[in-house]
Scaffold this motif. Structure first.
Motif: not given
Length: 295
Positions: A6-8, A37-38, A60-62
């Protein structure tokens, strides 16, 4: 084992509902893990995740949902990767449908499921909810005719994901681009109607326009790679302007709406959206589109 990814980004309340829907899955809890994944939220969702056993938080910073999904896939332990969005709720049988489908399909097969609009008031559609129920997520069409699935409801074996490669960045339509990569790598998509997630509709025309601004920027960035793209882009913009005549027939015959009132509301929003799309497309003839994700 299935790894749910789940991207968040800045959707803590929606994420809470999403995780609750995963807690309620009929598939045995020891057969799946949940990875959030924040992607740089103003406030970390760590407190939300702490309330759900078996869910873990990665970062994930990108910027972009594609890079966030890739980060989740990189640390997943499951043989199957199941992607869903933070503002979606999974049907209780969602993971069971994925689990059973992969026992029936051959290798190099990617699954795409049904995405339904969840109204704010059960049984009563606003104009935008009525419109998005018909046009928001036509995933059966995307999977069966266009060779891709929306990433809000997509499942792939981890080994196949490794062969295909990661999702592209935020400047491109990750689902369409990745679908093309998968087809070129010799994979096929299969639509699974029992694989259901629910997505909220946009709350206003402004939000709906913002969604299309992002999509049109994706399409423009892809189109410019072809010679003579401006002429085709201009012609497509004019076709979009004329398209409500055909779209109205789709609304009137759709099984997702009931009653003339909901259908007329959907047609009104359809005309407004297609007009906005044409204006945006013409504005991007001379400049590249910029994409921003939920910031």
């Amino acid at each position: 084992m299935i790894s749910v990814i789940i991207p968040h980004l800045n959707q803590a309340d929606a994420l809470e509902s999403c995780l609750r829907s995963l807690d309620a899955q009929t598939l045995s809890r020891d057969l799946f893990e949940v990875i959030v994944v924040d992607n740089g939220s103003a406030v970390s969702p760590i407190d939300v995740i702490a309330g759900h056993s078996g869910a873990r938080l990665e970062h994930e910073a990108h910027p972009g949902p594609g890079p966030a999904r890739n980060a989740g896939a990189a640390c997943a332990r499951g043989d199957i990767l199941a992607f869903v969005d933070a503002d979606c709720r999974a049907h209780p049988d969602w993971l069971t449908a994925i689990h059973e489908a992969f026992q029936q399909v051959g290798p190099a097969t990617i699954l795409g499921g049904e995405v339904r609009i969840r109204p704010a008031v059960e049984g009563r559609f606003t104009a935008i909810e009525a419109y998005e129920s018909v046009f928001g997520f036509r995933n059966r069409l995307y999977v069966t005719r266009h060779g891709y699935s929306v990433t809000a409801n997509l499942a792939v074996r981890r080994a196949d994901f490794a062969k295909i490669g990661p999702f592209p960045g935020i400047q491109f339509a990750e689902d369409m681009q990745w679908g093309q990569m998968a087809i070129r790598a010799g994979h096929e998509f299969r639509y699974v109607p029992g694989m259901v997630v629910f997505h909220p509709a946009r709350r206003s025309l402004r939000e709906l326009y913002a969604k299309w601004d992002r999509q049109i920027a994706h399409y423009r960035n892809t189109a410019q790679a072809a010679r003579g793209w401006q002429l085709r882009w201009f012609a497509t913009a004019l076709l979009v302007l004329a398209s409500p005549a055909v779209g109205a027939i789709t609304v009137l015959t759709s099984g997702r709406l009931h009653g003339i009132s909901a259908r007329l509301k959907a047609i009104a929003v359809l005309c407004a959206v297609r007009s906005h799309r044409t204006t945006k497309m013409l504005a991007l003839l001379r400049r590249e589109g910029t994409v921003v994700w939920n910031r």
